[in-house]
Design a protein around this motif. Structure first.
Motif, PDB file in Angstrom:
ATOM      1  N   GLY A  10       0.824  -1.203   0.000  1.00  0.00           N
ATOM      2  CA  GLY A  10       0.000   0.000   0.000  1.00  0.00           C
ATOM      3  C   GLY A  10       0.852   1.244   0.000  1.00  0.00           C
ATOM      4  O   GLY A  10       2.054   1.198   0.216  1.00  0.00           O
ATOM      5  N   VAL A  15       1.106  -1.570   5.000  1.00  0.00           N
ATOM      6  CA  VAL A  15      -0.227  -1.880   4.481  1.00  0.00           C
ATOM      7  C   VAL A  15      -0.054  -2.716   3.209  1.00  0.00           C
ATOM      8  O   VAL A  15       0.674  -2.324   2.304  1.00  0.00           O
ATOM      9  CB  VAL A  15      -1.036  -0.603   4.148  1.00  0.00           C
ATOM     10  CG1 VAL A  15      -2.392  -0.968   3.561  1.00  0.00           C
ATOM     11  CG2 VAL A  15      -1.204   0.270   5.381  1.00  0.00           C
ATOM     12  N   VAL A  17      -2.214  -4.305   0.021  1.00  0.00           N
ATOM     13  CA  VAL A  17      -3.494  -4.142  -0.659  1.00  0.00           C
ATOM     14  C   VAL A  17      -3.535  -5.082  -1.860  1.00  0.00           C
ATOM     15  O   VAL A  17      -2.591  -5.126  -2.652  1.00  0.00           O
ATOM     16  CB  VAL A  17      -3.712  -2.684  -1.128  1.00  0.00           C
ATOM     17  CG1 VAL A  17      -5.038  -2.550  -1.880  1.00  0.00           C
ATOM     18  CG2 VAL A  17      -3.657  -1.720   0.041  1.00  0.00           C
ATOM     19  N   ARG A  19      -6.332  -6.512  -4.985  1.00  0.00           N
ATOM     20  CA  ARG A  19      -7.636  -6.427  -5.655  1.00  0.00           C
ATOM     21  C   ARG A  19      -7.804  -7.657  -6.532  1.00  0.00           C
ATOM     22  O   ARG A  19      -6.860  -8.089  -7.186  1.00  0.00           O
ATOM     23  CB  ARG A  19      -7.722  -5.162  -6.498  1.00  0.00           C
ATOM     24  CG  ARG A  19      -7.867  -3.925  -5.648  1.00  0.00           C
ATOM     25  CD  ARG A  19      -7.964  -2.639  -6.486  1.00  0.00           C
ATOM     26  NE  ARG A  19      -7.965  -1.503  -5.601  1.00  0.00           N
ATOM     27  CZ  ARG A  19      -6.885  -0.966  -5.039  1.00  0.00           C
ATOM     28  NH1 ARG A  19      -5.706  -1.472  -5.301  1.00  0.00           N
ATOM     29  NH2 ARG A  19      -6.981   0.068  -4.225  1.00  0.00           N
ATOM     30  N   THR A 108      -9.370  -5.345   6.173  1.00  0.00           N
ATOM     31  CA  THR A 108     -10.645  -4.793   5.704  1.00  0.00           C
ATOM     32  C   THR A 108     -10.898  -5.316   4.293  1.00  0.00           C
ATOM     33  O   THR A 108     -10.030  -5.194   3.422  1.00  0.00           O
ATOM     34  CB  THR A 108     -10.625  -3.252   5.706  1.00  0.00           C
ATOM     35  OG1 THR A 108     -10.345  -2.797   7.032  1.00  0.00           O
ATOM     36  CG2 THR A 108     -11.966  -2.683   5.242  1.00  0.00           C
ATOM     37  N   THR A 122     -11.479  -5.877  -2.700  1.00  0.00           N
ATOM     38  CA  THR A 122     -10.228  -5.271  -2.261  1.00  0.00           C
ATOM     39  C   THR A 122      -9.959  -5.729  -0.839  1.00  0.00           C
ATOM     40  O   THR A 122     -10.827  -5.603   0.032  1.00  0.00           O
ATOM     41  CB  THR A 122     -10.306  -3.731  -2.307  1.00  0.00           C
ATOM     42  OG1 THR A 122     -10.635  -3.323  -3.639  1.00  0.00           O
ATOM     43  CG2 THR A 122      -8.979  -3.104  -1.891  1.00  0.00           C
ATOM     44  N   GLU A 124      -7.445  -4.998   2.219  1.00  0.00           N
ATOM     45  CA  GLU A 124      -6.428  -4.087   2.746  1.00  0.00           C
ATOM     46  C   GLU A 124      -6.022  -4.581   4.128  1.00  0.00           C
ATOM     47  O   GLU A 124      -6.850  -4.673   5.032  1.00  0.00           O
ATOM     48  CB  GLU A 124      -6.972  -2.668   2.854  1.00  0.00           C
ATOM     49  CG  GLU A 124      -5.948  -1.693   3.395  1.00  0.00           C
ATOM     50  CD  GLU A 124      -6.488  -0.284   3.499  1.00  0.00           C
ATOM     51  OE1 GLU A 124      -6.608   0.214   4.635  1.00  0.00           O
ATOM     52  OE2 GLU A 124      -6.793   0.308   2.443  1.00  0.00           O
ATOM     53  N   HIS A 125      -4.769  -4.932   4.264  1.00  0.00           N
ATOM     54  CA  HIS A 125      -4.245  -5.418   5.546  1.00  0.00           C
ATOM     55  C   HIS A 125      -3.325  -4.339   6.099  1.00  0.00           C
ATOM     56  O   HIS A 125      -2.217  -4.137   5.606  1.00  0.00           O
ATOM     57  CB  HIS A 125      -3.507  -6.741   5.346  1.00  0.00           C
ATOM     58  CG  HIS A 125      -3.248  -7.456   6.620  1.00  0.00           C
ATOM     59  ND1 HIS A 125      -2.970  -8.800   6.649  1.00  0.00           N
ATOM     60  CD2 HIS A 125      -3.207  -7.051   7.905  1.00  0.00           C
ATOM     61  CE1 HIS A 125      -2.773  -9.180   7.905  1.00  0.00           C
ATOM     62  NE2 HIS A 125      -2.902  -8.114   8.691  1.00  0.00           N
ATOM     63  N   ALA A 126      -3.807  -3.628   7.116  1.00  0.00           N
ATOM     64  CA  ALA A 126      -3.108  -2.475   7.675  1.00  0.00           C
ATOM     65  C   ALA A 126      -2.483  -2.810   9.026  1.00  0.00           C
ATOM     66  O   ALA A 126      -2.844  -3.801   9.668  1.00  0.00           O
ATOM     67  CB  ALA A 126      -4.085  -1.309   7.827  1.00  0.00           C
ATOM     68  N   THR A 133       5.085  -6.633   5.195  1.00  0.00           N
ATOM     69  CA  THR A 133       4.105  -6.161   4.209  1.00  0.00           C
ATOM     70  C   THR A 133       4.172  -6.951   2.906  1.00  0.00           C
ATOM     71  O   THR A 133       3.145  -7.394   2.397  1.00  0.00           O
ATOM     72  CB  THR A 133       4.302  -4.658   3.946  1.00  0.00           C
ATOM     73  OG1 THR A 133       4.227  -3.962   5.191  1.00  0.00           O
ATOM     74  CG2 THR A 133       3.235  -4.120   3.001  1.00  0.00           C
ATOM     75  N   ALA A 137       1.262  -9.222   1.266  1.00  0.00           N
ATOM     76  CA  ALA A 137       0.713  -8.886  -0.055  1.00  0.00           C
ATOM     77  C   ALA A 137       0.716 -10.125  -0.953  1.00  0.00           C
ATOM     78  O   ALA A 137      -0.271 -10.414  -1.640  1.00  0.00           O
ATOM     79  CB  ALA A 137       1.500  -7.743  -0.692  1.00  0.00           C
TER      80      ALA A 137
END
Length: 160
Positions: A10, A15, A17, A19, A108, A122, A124-126, A133, A137
């Motif tokens: 991200g 983060v 991300v 998709r 999320t 999508t 999103e792993h924050a 990371t 991903a």
């Protein structure tokens, strides 16, 4: 967007991300994330596999994965913090193999309709621990592809 998952770190540090376009409507995709038997099919990035899954789909309910990866067993656990069917859910995420297993990150999942019978998801792993990371991903990208395979052809939700 193609059916292939696009994974990238991200814009913000820590983060991941991903998709993924899925050949299923948002309700079907959403329910994949809230039913333990469905999560068990696709959640662990292969060759890892889920040995057991808990999914208590209510705010504060547990989400838990006991995982085997190359003979090493570990636990991922958290709690659902957002449930907005059929477009958004979120849960905390802690992993027993992290340098500090008490650290909680946040996953999320957003699901948008993409034409009849299709969705774009999508993930999103924050709040990931430093240095993890890229690994996450890649893992979420594989999971997105596995979910795409699992939902291909499914047109109903569990129990419907």
């Amino acid at each position: 967007m193609t059916g292939d998952a696009a994974a990238a770190a991200g814009q913000a540090a820590h983060v991941a991300v991903v998709r993924q376009r899925l050949a299923a409507p948002p309700r079907v995709v959403y329910d994949e994330w809230t039913h333990a038997d469905r999560l068990a099919e696709w959640m662990c990035p292969r060759p890892a596999r889920c040995l057991s899954v808990t999914a208590e789909a209510r705010i504060g309910g547990a989400v838990r994965f006991e995982v085997d990866e190359d003979g090493v067993r570990f636990l991922v656990s958290g709690n659902y913090v957002t449930l907005e069917p059929p477009h958004r859910l979120a849960f905390t995420w802690s992993c027993s193999t992290w340098p500090d297993p008490a650290v909680q990150s946040l996953v999320t999942v957003t699901i948008d309709a993409d034409g009849p019978g299709a969705s774009v998801m999508t993930i999103e792993h924050a709040l990931l621990p430093s240095g993890l990371t890229g690994q996450h991903a890649r893992g979420w990208s594989l999971i997105g592809e596995q979910l795409a395979s699992a939902v291909r052809g499914r047109s109903t939700v569990p129990g419907a």
